[in-house]
Enzyme design. Sequence first.
Site, mmCIF file in Angstrom:
data_model
loop_
_atom_site.group_PDB
_atom_site.id
_atom_site.type_symbol
_atom_site.label_atom_id
_atom_site.label_comp_id
_atom_site.label_asym_id
_atom_site.label_seq_id
_atom_site.Cartn_x
_atom_site.Cartn_y
_atom_site.Cartn_z
ATOM 1 N N ASP A 28 24.551 125.520 -21.730
ATOM 2 C CA ASP A 28 25.305 125.049 -20.566
ATOM 3 C C ASP A 28 25.805 123.618 -20.772
ATOM 4 O O ASP A 28 25.139 122.821 -21.429
ATOM 5 C CB ASP A 28 24.381 125.115 -19.337
ATOM 6 C CG ASP A 28 25.158 125.175 -18.033
ATOM 7 O OD1 ASP A 28 26.401 125.178 -18.070
ATOM 8 O OD2 ASP A 28 24.515 125.208 -16.969
ATOM 9 N N TRP A 33 30.723 118.159 -20.782
ATOM 10 C CA TRP A 33 30.823 117.353 -22.015
ATOM 11 C C TRP A 33 32.279 116.967 -22.242
ATOM 12 O O TRP A 33 32.593 115.808 -22.563
ATOM 13 C CB TRP A 33 30.294 118.183 -23.184
ATOM 14 C CG TRP A 33 30.310 117.495 -24.525
ATOM 15 C CD1 TRP A 33 29.290 116.789 -25.087
ATOM 16 C CD2 TRP A 33 31.395 117.470 -25.467
ATOM 17 N NE1 TRP A 33 29.670 116.323 -26.332
ATOM 18 C CE2 TRP A 33 30.953 116.724 -26.588
ATOM 19 C CE3 TRP A 33 32.679 117.993 -25.487
ATOM 20 C CZ2 TRP A 33 31.757 116.498 -27.705
ATOM 21 C CZ3 TRP A 33 33.490 117.771 -26.593
ATOM 22 C CH2 TRP A 33 33.029 117.028 -27.684
ATOM 23 N N ARG A 41 38.651 121.554 -21.250
ATOM 24 C CA ARG A 41 37.416 122.338 -21.334
ATOM 25 C C ARG A 41 37.320 123.098 -22.654
ATOM 26 O O ARG A 41 36.235 123.300 -23.201
ATOM 27 C CB ARG A 41 37.339 123.337 -20.162
ATOM 28 C CG ARG A 41 37.159 122.665 -18.813
ATOM 29 C CD ARG A 41 37.118 123.697 -17.691
ATOM 30 N NE ARG A 41 36.034 124.642 -17.858
ATOM 31 C CZ ARG A 41 34.763 124.422 -17.506
ATOM 32 N NH1 ARG A 41 34.428 123.280 -16.942
ATOM 33 N NH2 ARG A 41 33.857 125.336 -17.688
ATOM 34 N N HIS A 45 34.166 123.827 -25.352
ATOM 35 C CA HIS A 45 33.689 125.097 -25.907
ATOM 36 C C HIS A 45 33.709 125.059 -27.437
ATOM 37 O O HIS A 45 32.804 125.561 -28.095
ATOM 38 C CB HIS A 45 34.529 126.264 -25.378
ATOM 39 C CG HIS A 45 34.322 126.515 -23.909
ATOM 40 N ND1 HIS A 45 33.074 126.575 -23.339
ATOM 41 C CD2 HIS A 45 35.204 126.695 -22.879
ATOM 42 C CE1 HIS A 45 33.188 126.792 -22.033
ATOM 43 N NE2 HIS A 45 34.468 126.863 -21.735
ATOM 44 N N TRP A 77 34.038 136.304 -16.393
ATOM 45 C CA TRP A 77 35.412 136.818 -16.231
ATOM 46 C C TRP A 77 36.131 136.138 -15.074
ATOM 47 O O TRP A 77 37.349 136.161 -14.989
ATOM 48 C CB TRP A 77 35.392 138.333 -15.957
ATOM 49 C CG TRP A 77 34.879 139.174 -17.079
ATOM 50 C CD1 TRP A 77 33.699 139.864 -17.090
ATOM 51 C CD2 TRP A 77 35.511 139.441 -18.344
ATOM 52 N NE1 TRP A 77 33.556 140.539 -18.286
ATOM 53 C CE2 TRP A 77 34.652 140.296 -19.066
ATOM 54 C CE3 TRP A 77 36.714 139.036 -18.938
ATOM 55 C CZ2 TRP A 77 34.959 140.758 -20.347
ATOM 56 C CZ3 TRP A 77 37.010 139.500 -20.207
ATOM 57 C CH2 TRP A 77 36.140 140.348 -20.893
ATOM 58 N N LEU A 139 16.339 136.130 -39.543
ATOM 59 C CA LEU A 139 16.459 135.873 -38.095
ATOM 60 C C LEU A 139 17.278 136.956 -37.389
ATOM 61 O O LEU A 139 18.364 137.323 -37.848
ATOM 62 C CB LEU A 139 17.153 134.511 -37.906
ATOM 63 C CG LEU A 139 17.477 134.108 -36.466
ATOM 64 C CD1 LEU A 139 16.218 133.682 -35.721
ATOM 65 C CD2 LEU A 139 18.497 132.958 -36.444
#
Length: 250
Positions: A28, A33, A41, A45, A77, A139
């Site tokens: 989050d 940021w 934005r 991301h 969405w 992993l």
Amino acid sequence: MARYSEEQIRALGLAREALPKHVAIIMDGNGRWAKQRRLPRSAGHRAGVDRLRGIIRMSSDLGVASLTLYAFSTENWRRPSDEVGTLMALLIEYFTKEIDELFANGVRIRIIGAYEDFAAPVRAVIERAMKRTEANTGLNLNIALNYGSRAEILRAANLAMRQALAEGKREITADMLEACLYTAGQPEVDLLIRTSGEQRASNFLLYQISYAEFLFPAEYWPDFSDEAYLAALRAYGRRSRRFGGLEEDA
Ligand code: FPP
């Protein structure tokens, strides 16, 4: 990528027996940021995607069995279509660019969530990534896409019910239900991290986090450094987990 030795783990201030087997992260704070830096934005991301490499690598080197990352929820969405478009483009770019390294490092990729709702190009890259890494034994990297925990539990209940009916049983058991979750066969979540200081579970792995320890570091996801992750793992190691029982030496 080589697994850390016992000494290397100790040098990081950790102990192998006190490491979580399954870490889940709600990544989050990308938007905040970016806002802090007067950037769009989408830049947040992108910076968020750049953080994946370090966290995946550290998890793998430490011998964590499963890492589950919340990349796109069923509620995402509702975001403006250009932001949804940016996230889809980043997904395609991520899987295209990173797949060779993930494969070479033995990472097994699983997508959890109803990814069949995504557009064909996104489905194609993620299906390729899953197929390519399905025999890997390192992993388990679960990436939650179009994921919602209530929908997962309902889906699992329906699958288990169908199985019960086919076997002439009138009830489903916990084992049957768990075998129908996306995370079947993987350890329960030991540690849930949500960055950016928000303290909510947001429909993430509600069944699997039943006994998890929760940590809410203040950093926005793009600022969640390898060192911040190590600090979270150290904090986890100091927690005393009783699973409803008493301290062992009580
Ligand atoms: C939350 O930040 C983050 C998301 C909704 C998306 C997380 C996705 C990524 C890090 C990238 C995609 C993943 C892969 C696997 C390529 P926010 O936008 O809600 O931040 P805010 O609360 O500050 O607005």
